[in-house]
Design a protein around this motif. Structure first.
Motif, PDB file in Angstrom:
ATOM      1  N   ASN A   1      -1.189  -0.435  -7.610  1.00 16.29           N
ATOM      2  CA  ASN A   1      -1.847   0.546  -7.515  1.00 16.29           C
ATOM      3  C   ASN A   1      -3.674   1.052  -7.806  1.00 16.29           C
ATOM      4  O   ASN A   1      -3.344   1.192  -8.881  1.00 16.29           O
ATOM      5  N   ILE A   2      -4.748   0.697  -7.319  1.00 14.29           N
ATOM      6  CA  ILE A   2      -6.225   1.261  -8.142  1.00 14.29           C
ATOM      7  C   ILE A   2      -5.837   2.300  -8.181  1.00 14.29           C
ATOM      8  O   ILE A   2      -6.859   2.156  -9.876  1.00 14.29           O
ATOM      9  N   SER A   3      -5.714   3.335  -8.061  1.00 18.13           N
ATOM     10  CA  SER A   3      -5.564   4.823  -8.384  1.00 18.13           C
ATOM     11  C   SER A   3      -5.317   4.700 -10.307  1.00 18.13           C
ATOM     12  O   SER A   3      -5.819   5.255 -10.947  1.00 18.13           O
ATOM     13  N   VAL A   4      -4.213   4.699  -9.579  1.00 14.37           N
ATOM     14  CA  VAL A   4      -3.015   4.232 -11.420  1.00 14.37           C
ATOM     15  C   VAL A   4      -3.464   3.381 -12.172  1.00 14.37           C
ATOM     16  O   VAL A   4      -3.586   3.663 -13.379  1.00 14.37           O
TER      17      VAL A   4
ATOM     18  N   LEU B   1      -8.700  15.896   1.844  1.00 14.53           N
ATOM     19  CA  LEU B   1      -8.762  15.749   0.402  1.00 14.53           C
ATOM     20  C   LEU B   1      -7.035  15.743   0.204  1.00 14.53           C
ATOM     21  O   LEU B   1      -6.398  17.095   0.914  1.00 14.53           O
ATOM     22  N   ASP B   2      -6.740  14.707   0.342  1.00 11.96           N
ATOM     23  CA  ASP B   2      -5.047  14.446   0.258  1.00 11.96           C
ATOM     24  C   ASP B   2      -4.928  14.342  -0.708  1.00 11.96           C
ATOM     25  O   ASP B   2      -3.925  13.348  -1.987  1.00 11.96           O
ATOM     26  N   PHE B   3      -3.839  15.433  -1.516  1.00 14.47           N
ATOM     27  CA  PHE B   3      -3.219  15.403  -2.515  1.00 14.47           C
ATOM     28  C   PHE B   3      -1.425  15.726  -1.953  1.00 14.47           C
ATOM     29  O   PHE B   3      -0.510  15.657  -3.077  1.00 14.47           O
TER      30      PHE B   3
ATOM     31  N   LEU C   1      -7.232  -2.239   0.185  1.00 15.53           N
ATOM     32  CA  LEU C   1      -6.964  -1.631  -1.177  1.00 15.53           C
ATOM     33  C   LEU C   1      -7.369  -1.480  -2.946  1.00 15.53           C
ATOM     34  O   LEU C   1      -6.839  -0.582  -3.577  1.00 15.53           O
TER      35      LEU C   1
ATOM     36  N   PRO D   1     -10.142   3.544  -4.866  1.00 15.29           N
ATOM     37  CA  PRO D   1      -8.936   4.655  -5.321  1.00 15.29           C
ATOM     38  C   PRO D   1      -8.811   5.585  -4.600  1.00 15.29           C
ATOM     39  O   PRO D   1      -9.921   6.526  -4.180  1.00 15.29           O
ATOM     40  N   ASP D   2      -7.206   5.833  -4.602  1.00 11.79           N
ATOM     41  CA  ASP D   2      -7.086   7.426  -3.791  1.00 11.79           C
ATOM     42  C   ASP D   2      -7.337   9.042  -4.549  1.00 11.79           C
ATOM     43  O   ASP D   2      -6.631   8.450  -5.405  1.00 11.79           O
ATOM     44  N   LEU D   3      -7.970   9.809  -3.950  1.00 12.25           N
ATOM     45  CA  LEU D   3      -7.736  10.712  -5.291  1.00 12.25           C
ATOM     46  C   LEU D   3      -7.217  11.358  -4.967  1.00 12.25           C
ATOM     47  O   LEU D   3      -6.630  11.804  -6.101  1.00 12.25           O
ATOM     48  N   GLY D   4      -5.853  11.286  -4.722  1.00 12.14           N
ATOM     49  CA  GLY D   4      -4.963  12.541  -4.685  1.00 12.14           C
ATOM     50  C   GLY D   4      -3.472  12.162  -5.714  1.00 12.14           C
ATOM     51  O   GLY D   4      -3.030  12.407  -6.318  1.00 12.14           O
ATOM     52  N   LEU D   5      -3.637  10.168  -5.288  1.00  9.91           N
ATOM     53  CA  LEU D   5      -2.494   9.626  -6.766  1.00  9.91           C
ATOM     54  C   LEU D   5      -3.721   9.667  -7.897  1.00  9.91           C
ATOM     55  O   LEU D   5      -3.219   9.489  -8.553  1.00  9.91           O
ATOM     56  N   LEU D   6      -4.261   9.717  -7.481  1.00 15.76           N
ATOM     57  CA  LEU D   6      -5.566   9.743  -9.283  1.00 15.76           C
ATOM     58  C   LEU D   6      -5.039  10.781  -9.446  1.00 15.76           C
ATOM     59  O   LEU D   6      -4.769  10.895 -11.147  1.00 15.76           O
TER      60      LEU D   6
ATOM     61  N   HIS E   1      -3.272   3.648   9.438  1.00 18.01           N
ATOM     62  CA  HIS E   1      -3.515   2.623   8.360  1.00 18.01           C
ATOM     63  C   HIS E   1      -3.202   3.716   7.379  1.00 18.01           C
ATOM     64  O   HIS E   1      -3.263   3.881   5.620  1.00 18.01           O
TER      65      HIS E   1
ATOM     66  N   ILE F   1       2.360  14.089  -1.224  1.00 18.04           N
ATOM     67  CA  ILE F   1       3.433  13.189  -2.155  1.00 18.04           C
ATOM     68  C   ILE F   1       3.757  12.177  -1.450  1.00 18.04           C
ATOM     69  O   ILE F   1       4.722  12.286  -1.015  1.00 18.04           O
TER      70      ILE F   1
ATOM     71  N   ASN G   1       4.083   6.516  -3.144  1.00 21.22           N
ATOM     72  CA  ASN G   1       3.963   6.136  -5.391  1.00 21.22           C
ATOM     73  C   ASN G   1       4.035   7.234  -5.735  1.00 21.22           C
ATOM     74  O   ASN G   1       4.434   7.139  -6.982  1.00 21.22           O
ATOM     75  N   VAL G   2       2.919   8.786  -5.486  1.00 29.59           N
ATOM     76  CA  VAL G   2       3.641   9.839  -6.218  1.00 29.59           C
ATOM     77  C   VAL G   2       4.968  10.007  -6.356  1.00 29.59           C
ATOM     78  O   VAL G   2       5.432  10.611  -7.300  1.00 29.59           O
TER      79      VAL G   2
ATOM     80  N   LYS H   1      -3.800   6.916   6.145  1.00 34.55           N
ATOM     81  CA  LYS H   1      -4.896   7.589   5.529  1.00 34.55           C
ATOM     82  C   LYS H   1      -4.752   9.060   7.037  1.00 34.55           C
ATOM     83  O   LYS H   1      -4.976   8.908   8.022  1.00 34.55           O
TER      84      LYS H   1
ATOM     85  N   LYS I   1       0.922  -1.383   0.140  1.00 36.09           N
ATOM     86  CA  LYS I   1       0.123   0.043  -0.521  1.00 36.09           C
ATOM     87  C   LYS I   1       1.439   1.509  -0.171  1.00 36.09           C
ATOM     88  O   LYS I   1       2.153   1.144   0.298  1.00 36.09           O
ATOM     89  N   ASP I   2      -0.347   2.960  -0.423  1.00 34.80           N
ATOM     90  CA  ASP I   2       0.677   3.640  -0.498  1.00 34.80           C
ATOM     91  C   ASP I   2       0.924   4.118   0.729  1.00 34.80           C
ATOM     92  O   ASP I   2       0.753   3.290   1.824  1.00 34.80           O
TER      93      ASP I   2
ATOM     94  N   TRP J   1      -2.594  12.815  -9.674  1.00 34.30           N
ATOM     95  CA  TRP J   1      -1.295  12.683  -9.806  1.00 34.30           C
ATOM     96  C   TRP J   1      -0.992  12.505 -10.866  1.00 34.30           C
ATOM     97  O   TRP J   1       0.120  12.511 -11.031  1.00 34.30           O
ATOM     98  N   THR J   2      -0.903  11.162 -10.766  1.00 33.08           N
ATOM     99  CA  THR J   2      -1.038  10.193 -11.662  1.00 33.08           C
ATOM    100  C   THR J   2      -1.284  10.115 -12.949  1.00 33.08           C
ATOM    101  O   THR J   2      -0.641  10.414 -13.888  1.00 33.08           O
TER     102      THR J   2
END
Lengths: 373, 164
Positions: free
Chosen positions: A244-247, A145-147, B3, B6-11, A121, A149, A152-153, A123, A52-53, B13-14
């Motif tokens: 990572n599911i976001s990517v 809202l978490d932006f 797991l 989806p995470d907004l931040g990473l989304l 965890h 770095i 993973n970033v 978050k 995980k991140d 930045w990606t």
């Protein structure tokens, strides 16, 4: 020739067995002296933590004497708030007891600029009356809202820079030398570039392929390079970025957008009025086709995510065998197996990049295909 | 569950990084690479085609050369044959004319010889005649040199006449 080979292998095997028993004896001596002060090793937790991140990039060491790179945290919570994640990792730990399972977990309340927030965890939550409210083992506080770095970033940045450097060298070679036979790095990367152009784009899209080659090349190298970075167990690799599911969600959506943006009349007519199908069947077929538009990129997303995450989990689990048994001799089993899986993952790293580009090309090809009846 | 959420931040930045990457790569990197690769491929194709064409040309040229060689050979043969004929004819002609000339010369020589002989014979006759006359004259003169001889001669002549 063959005899020396046999002698050699026998000698090496003997040496390996001998050294293993030596290590075993050593280790037994060592563990017997040490009191069981540390928290019990939890494989699941460790693996989940690794795939995980995180807001830090752990370098070495364990628990309280570990060395990490603390990454910046960027929150959008009634204005931009930035501070180092060190404020969390060196913050106040609060223990919580789950009322149902009776398990203890802990979250950290930040120091200084982070004193309004807590991390559980990895978050970040906003504190409510100075604490987190847990319901069914999950905090019910507001998440800003978490932006940040995150690991993973940062890995994403490293991967992007790496791609730019590698491809920049290749591009410079051709700018300097013109259309000549490739040399050096260009020789190796050109094979992949030509493969994407010919076997992926040209083969699946048809005569309109030229427009989509840059997108497919970018997506292939983005996934391939980041997959490889993920296989390196230390900086600059080790982040499970492409797992990572976001990517993978973003990449899948990108393919969906490209597909829909390039879709022609023929594509939509196949969805809403599939040729040669009587209208009562269409009533069933149209919803299926509509869902199909989204299931294709969804499969792309899940495939990449699951493949890369699974690879990381297997390697970590195999290495964990040593720690579960508390005996380094198990390395004789787990290291070769982890090595085997790692080599397999090298193949998977390439294969997943290729497959993602290939299927993207296939979907685009279906969207730009002209009617031919 | 964490797991697969989806995470907004990473989304974010990606998306940002991918779009920038796509832009830079497309504009400054894929374009020159693909252009170079395409141009090179075209060049190679052209070179191969040219080689093929040249090969075909060489083949036709070779055939042409063969034909030319054949023709030249035939021509040479003809010329040689002609030359031989001409030479033979010339030799024959020369032989004929030489023969003719020789005959002519022989004839002329024969005629000259005959003429010379005739002339010589005539001359000899004349000279013999002259000599005969001179001898006769000398004899006559000697016979008539003295009176006695004249008398003897006259007598002898008279005796001859008498005898007749």
């Amino acid at each position: 020739m063959a005899l020396t080979k046999v002698i050699k292998s026998v000698f090496i095997t003997l040496l390996a067995v001998f050294s293993l028993t030596l290590v075993r004896a050593n280790n037994a001596e060592h563990t017997s002296k040490k009191p069981h002060a540390e928290k019990e090793f939890n494989v699941g937790e460790m693996i989940m933590h690794h795939i995980k991140d995180a807001h830090e990039w752990h370098l070495w060491g364990g628990h309280h004497n570990s060395t990490s790179i603390y990454l910046p945290i960027i929150l959008l919570d009634g204005g931009l708030k930035t501070f180092s994640s060190e404020l969390f990792y060196h913050g106040k730990s609060v223990e919580v007891i789950d009322p149902i399972t009776n398990e203890t977990t802990d979250y950290v309340v930040g120091k200084g600029a982070a004193s309004n927030y807590a991390m559980f965890h990895e978050k970040i939550y906003k504190l409510h009356n100075g604490e987190l409210k847990f319901v069914d083992g999950h905090p019910h506080n507001v998440k800003p809202l978490d932006f940040s770095i995150t690991k993973n970033v940062l890995s994403l940045f490293i991967g992007a820079v790496l791609i730019l450097i590698l491809m920049g060298i290749v591009a410079r070679f051709y700018k300097k030398n013109g259309p000549v036979a490739p040399k050096g790095l260009a020789k190796y990367l050109e094979v992949l570039i030509v493969m994407v152009r010919d076997d992926v784009a040209k083969a699946n899209i048809g005569h309109k392929y030229k427009k989509y080659v840059p997108y497919l090349l970018t997506i292939f190298f983005f996934i391939f390079i980041n997959n490889l970075l993920g296989l390196i167990p230390f900086l600059p690799g080790g982040a499970n970025l492409t797992g990572n599911i976001s990517v993978t969600l973003f990449l899948a959506v990108a393919t969906l957008v490209v597909t829909l943006a390039s879709s022609n009349k023929n594509y939509w007519s196949h969805i809403f009025a599939t040729p040669g199908v009587p209208w009562p069947v269409l009533i069933i077929l149209i919803p299926i086709e509509l869902v199909g538009i989204f299931t294709k990129p969804f499969a792309l997303m899940v495939r990449l995510f699951a493949n890369m995450t699974a690879g990381h989990i297997i390697v970590l689990a195999l290495i964990s065998i040593i720690f579960i048994n508390q005996n380094i001799a198990w390395g004789g089993l787990s290291v070769p197996m982890a090595l085997f899986i790692s080599v397999l993952e090298l193949l998977v790293a390439f294969l997943q990049g290729f497959l993602f580009a290939m299927l993207s090309a296939l979907f685009i090809g279906a969207a730009v295909e002209e009617a031919h009846h | 569950m964490d797991l697969i959420t989806p995470d907004l931040g990473l989304l974010f930045w990606t998306g940002l990084v991918f779009c920038i990457l796509l832009f830079i790569l497309t504009k400054f990197i894929w374009k020159p690479i693909l252009t170079a690769v395409n141009t090179r491929e075209q060049k190679i194709t052209e070179a191969l085609e040219l080689a093929e064409k040249t090969k075909a040309e060489m083949k036709t040229m070779q055939a042409e050369n063969q034909n030319l060689l054949k023709e030249a050979r035939a021509e040479r043969d003809a010329i040689v044959k002609d030359a031989k004929e001409t030479a033979t004819k010339m030799v024959e002609d020369a032989k004929k004319s030489a023969k003719l000339e020789a005959e002519k010369i022989a004839e002329a020589a024969r005629m000259t010889v005959a003429a010379e002989r005739n002339a010589a014979i005539a001359d000899l006759k004349n000279q013999v005649a002259t000599f005969s006359i001179e001898i006769a004259e000398k004899i006559v003169r000697a016979d008539l040199a003295s009176d006695e001889k004249q008398k003897a001669l006259a007598e002898k002549m008279a005796g001859d006449i008498n005898l007749n």
